[in-house]
Design an enzyme around this catalytic site. Sequence first.
Site, short mmCIF file in Angstrom:
data_model
loop_
_atom_site.label_atom_id
_atom_site.label_comp_id
_atom_site.label_asym_id
_atom_site.label_seq_id
_atom_site.Cartn_x
_atom_site.Cartn_y
_atom_site.Cartn_z
N ASP A 329 -12.17 50.32 11.42
CA ASP A 329 -12.13 49.82 10.05
C ASP A 329 -11.53 50.88 9.17
OD1 ASP A 329 -13.43 47.38 10.31
OD2 ASP A 329 -15.39 48.33 10.32
N ASP A 645 -19.06 46.60 11.31
CA ASP A 645 -20.27 46.75 10.50
C ASP A 645 -20.98 45.42 10.26
OD1 ASP A 645 -18.23 45.89 8.84
OD2 ASP A 645 -18.21 47.68 7.60
N ASP A 649 -18.69 40.94 12.93
CA ASP A 649 -17.97 41.88 13.78
C ASP A 649 -18.60 41.98 15.18
OD1 ASP A 649 -16.15 42.54 11.85
OD2 ASP A 649 -17.27 44.27 11.12
N1 LIG Z 1 -18.94 43.14 -2.24
C1 LIG Z 1 -17.81 42.46 -2.36
N2 LIG Z 1 -17.75 41.38 -3.15
C2 LIG Z 1 -16.61 40.68 -3.27
N3 LIG Z 1 -15.50 40.97 -2.63
C3 LIG Z 1 -15.47 42.04 -1.82
C4 LIG Z 1 -16.62 42.84 -1.65
N4 LIG Z 1 -16.32 43.82 -0.79
C5 LIG Z 1 -15.04 43.63 -0.44
N5 LIG Z 1 -14.51 42.56 -1.06
C6 LIG Z 1 -13.16 42.04 -0.92
O1 LIG Z 1 -12.99 41.54 0.39
C7 LIG Z 1 -11.94 42.23 1.05
C8 LIG Z 1 -12.27 42.44 2.51
O2 LIG Z 1 -13.46 43.19 2.66
P1 LIG Z 1 -13.96 43.63 4.09
O3 LIG Z 1 -15.31 44.20 3.96
O4 LIG Z 1 -13.74 42.53 5.07
O5 LIG Z 1 -12.96 44.73 4.50
P2 LIG Z 1 -12.83 46.13 3.83
O6 LIG Z 1 -14.19 46.66 3.63
O7 LIG Z 1 -11.94 46.01 2.67
O8 LIG Z 1 -12.06 46.97 4.86
P3 LIG Z 1 -12.54 47.43 6.31
O9 LIG Z 1 -12.50 46.19 7.14
O10 LIG Z 1 -11.51 48.41 6.68
O11 LIG Z 1 -13.89 48.02 6.18
C9 LIG Z 1 -11.78 43.53 0.29
O12 LIG Z 1 -10.48 43.99 0.32
C10 LIG Z 1 -12.15 43.13 -1.12
O13 LIG Z 1 -11.05 42.61 -1.83
CA LIG Z 2 -15.33 45.81 6.93
#
Ligand SMILES: Nc1ncnc2c1ncn2[C@@H]1O[C@H](COP(=O)(O)OP(=O)(O)OP(=O)(O)O)[C@@H](O)[C@H]1O
Ligand SMILES: [Ca+2]
Length: 915
Positions: A329, A645, A649
């Site tokens: 990630d 996480d 996943d």
């Molecule tokens: N708490 C939240 N509430 C609303 N939207 C969110 C929140 N957290 C993340 N997002 C949106 O969703 C998208 C995807 O989040 P996700 O957790 O799937 O991946 P990430 O945390 O951005 O990256 P990674 O997968 O590398 O951890 C983010 O880019 C963001 O725009």
């Molecule tokens: Ca993530």
Amino acid sequence: MRQQAWHVLPWLDVAKVLDVHPGKGLSVKEVHRRLLEVGKNVLVVKKGVHPVFLFLGQFKDFMVLVLLAATVVSGLLGEIADAVTILAILIINAILGFVQEYRAERSMESLRSLTAPEARVLREGLEQRIPAAEVVPGDIVLLEAGDRIPADVRWIQAVNMQVEESALTGESHPVNKSILPLQEELTPMADRRNMGYMGTSVVNGRGAGVVVATGMETEMGVIAGMIQSVEDEETPLQKRLAELGKWLVLISFIVCTAVVVTGVLRGEGFYKMFFTGVSLAVAAIPEGLPAIVTVALAVGVQRMVKRKAIIRKLPAVETLGCATVICSDKTGTLTQNEMTVRQIYSDGRRISVSGQGYDPKGEFHGAEPEKERDPLNAALKIAALCNNSKLTKKGVQVAGLFRSKGNDAPWGVEGDPTEGAILVAAAKAGIWREVLERKQERIGELPFDSDRKRMSVVYKTKQGRMAYVKGAPDMVLKLCRQELTAKGIVELSDERRRHILRANDEMARHALRILAVAEKPLSESEPLDEHVEEGLTFVGLLGMIDPPRPSAIKAIKICRQAGIKPVMITGDHRLTAEAVAHELGMFRGSKSGVVTGEELETMSERDLDERVMDISVYARVTPKDKLRIVRAFKKHGQVVAMTGDGVNDAPAVKEADIGVAMGLTGTDVTKEASAMVLGDDNFATIVAAVEEGRGIYDNIRKFIRYLLSCNLGEVLTMFLATLVGLPLPLLPIQILWVNLVTDGLPAMALGVDGAEPGIMNRSPRAPGESIFARGLASKIGIRGTMIGLGTLFVFVAGLFMGVNMLGARTMAFTTLVFSQLFHVFDCRSEERGIFEVGLFTNPYLVGAVLISTIMQLSVIYLPPLQTIFKTVPLVSWQWILILCIAGGPSVLIGFGRLMKNSWQGKTVIAKGKVY
Ligand SMILES: Nc1ncnc2c1ncn2[C@@H]1O[C@H](COP(=O)(O)OP(=O)(O)OP(=O)(O)O)[C@@H](O)[C@H]1O
Ligand SMILES: [Ca+2]
């Protein structure tokens, strides 16, 4: 307190019966009292093997039993001193074996406690993380998607809560939960919607429950037989070594029989030859091997713990050493996860925000967030309300700057760092959720998940219901039809839409992580489902920095040198991913740019298989895509580590060769699917674990090389002597002694040897590789033969020089011991000799060899031991001869290696593909 029909009571009554304040939880004193009364919240207490049995187990070996019998017979025949000594040696051997196994057992136990589950509870008004075993009836537990329910609970809060109860009911479809009491006392367990059961897991939403039963009192406890117990898994290597062990027993048996038979044919007494054969068998069979392997694994696992990598499945230790691809990630693993909002876009303006970390102090440049209906103000309000994180000081929640006065602890965030960052931005404008919530109340929530990439809440305000939405801009903008401007709500034209997306891309190119916020008034009658997210009013974009971890940048470099392909798989925007990937040095040597989830969607399995080896960065992926990527890599025969996480996943983490879960932000479900947990969520930790994994495998090879070449030397000495008709070079008691001084401590010390420098400059080994691969078998064969021939040579030379039989045997005996004590230093490296490795770099080994040397010298020089071991003191020419023959090979090989390596340059660079 037990066996109540909790499901028919209103939840407030349940709390009353269990004597707990639902908003505060139990007091610590009360928890202690209840813990004493009902015991720990655990199902079965698995008892380890009692140490006494572990010790007795050391004698169960067949050959040892034969030797014991023979010893008793010889004792009865009058050889009391001999018999007593042999017994003593066997007991010391057993003690050594016992210590090894006991250590192995203990380290496995401490490993289990490291991976013990945790629970979040409310106690004395504070949220706390505690071991799940310490949950007591009456505790208020807090749960969210991905959590395993730690005990039986009655829900007192359930927001879109869905629980997967297949572990208990066999029903794999998630069940919706609520807090309403049921009518029917006899409702079957599967239909008790207001109850949650130990061992089941929350797959959606969040909530809180009051614990009604723990441990064996839970429904799970009642059918405890169904629970899979924690089996100690054997690693593939351990299994193969067990196989090898059987072959070694067989071969030793045949050779020893041959020794006995030839000896008897040549006219030696049967009883004497039998004794010799059995002693030789006891010495030749490396019975300590499995225990040393376990110790080496356990020590390695502990080293990993020190570097924040917690192993959940022992086989992962070996697989780690073979890893060829690490998929990670981005957020929090490759980046620091300490986010700060830097830019806000609203009403066509770009506003920059100053300030450091989570401290809610900073300025807005470009607009003032003061006016009530100002779009910037509105954006920050949504950010604060559509948010489940909290600003804290030293774990204490703080709402408003005025309440933080006099508390100088640094500001922190509890919950999702992304949400924390926007909470801090709102606080910089004086907007606090706790203050806003005095006038409006949250009545609904559609939680965030990485498939939807957005989150919504519904609040009841004086003006009516309002939905507040935040999420990935591309997703949220699709749902918007109006825009909030300083002039009020206007239609969102295509041109405005493009303008917003351009601003979004522009921010993303600067590595900002962006959330869009939007809102919509709702009518009273509208149901609170996904429809509230339709036809929204766009309010703004919030862009936050999340700098790369410096340690991750280093680790990515190391990966390349080690022949491992690093891959970033993120849910974040393409341009953000690209910018961060550049900063991390992720693209070097990569043939392909960023591939998005959308593009993946259009790729067939074939396309992906073809391209997967060239792609280093994936953006806007869903957890499903992760699974496809793992599978594609595996088709190429790659050994894949994959991080995860969220709940979603878990399948990809399970499918990977090495599933890696986040220790800080990961959910229970993902942790349970994983083979390894990162204590610090850091990418560099995975690479450190790979290094340790390689080191452990090296160490296992080191002592296998040592044990087998030495044992071969011992067997050859005796076998060749009987073959050519020489008198026996060693007496049974001497053979047993050699085994004791050489196999015990020095082999153990090799098992805890440090990793060789340059261990991360090699390419990964193939997973199916034989333990004897890369020339180890011939090294063992050659050195074993040299030890055997050398010992015989010294024996014959002694006789030739007119030394009597006692003296010649003492010489052979000593040569055999010292050959091994020299050789142990060679075994520390396969590429480098003793001069490059250095004699003193493993203090345990130096200590072990010193002890063994002193033991050998006492046997030769202490008169009482002389009579028992049939030895005589040696004079200087004898010592010179012995040391030359015993130490010569190590010195010569050491010199040869020194010349060769300094000629070629010391580091051996990965021979495989470099990424
Ligand atoms: N708490 C939240 N509430 C609303 N939207 C969110 C929140 N957290 C993340 N997002 C949106 O969703 C998208 C995807 O989040 P996700 O957790 O799937 O991946 P990430 O945390 O951005 O990256 P990674 O997968 O590398 O951890 C983010 O880019 C963001 O725009
Ligand atoms: Ca993530």
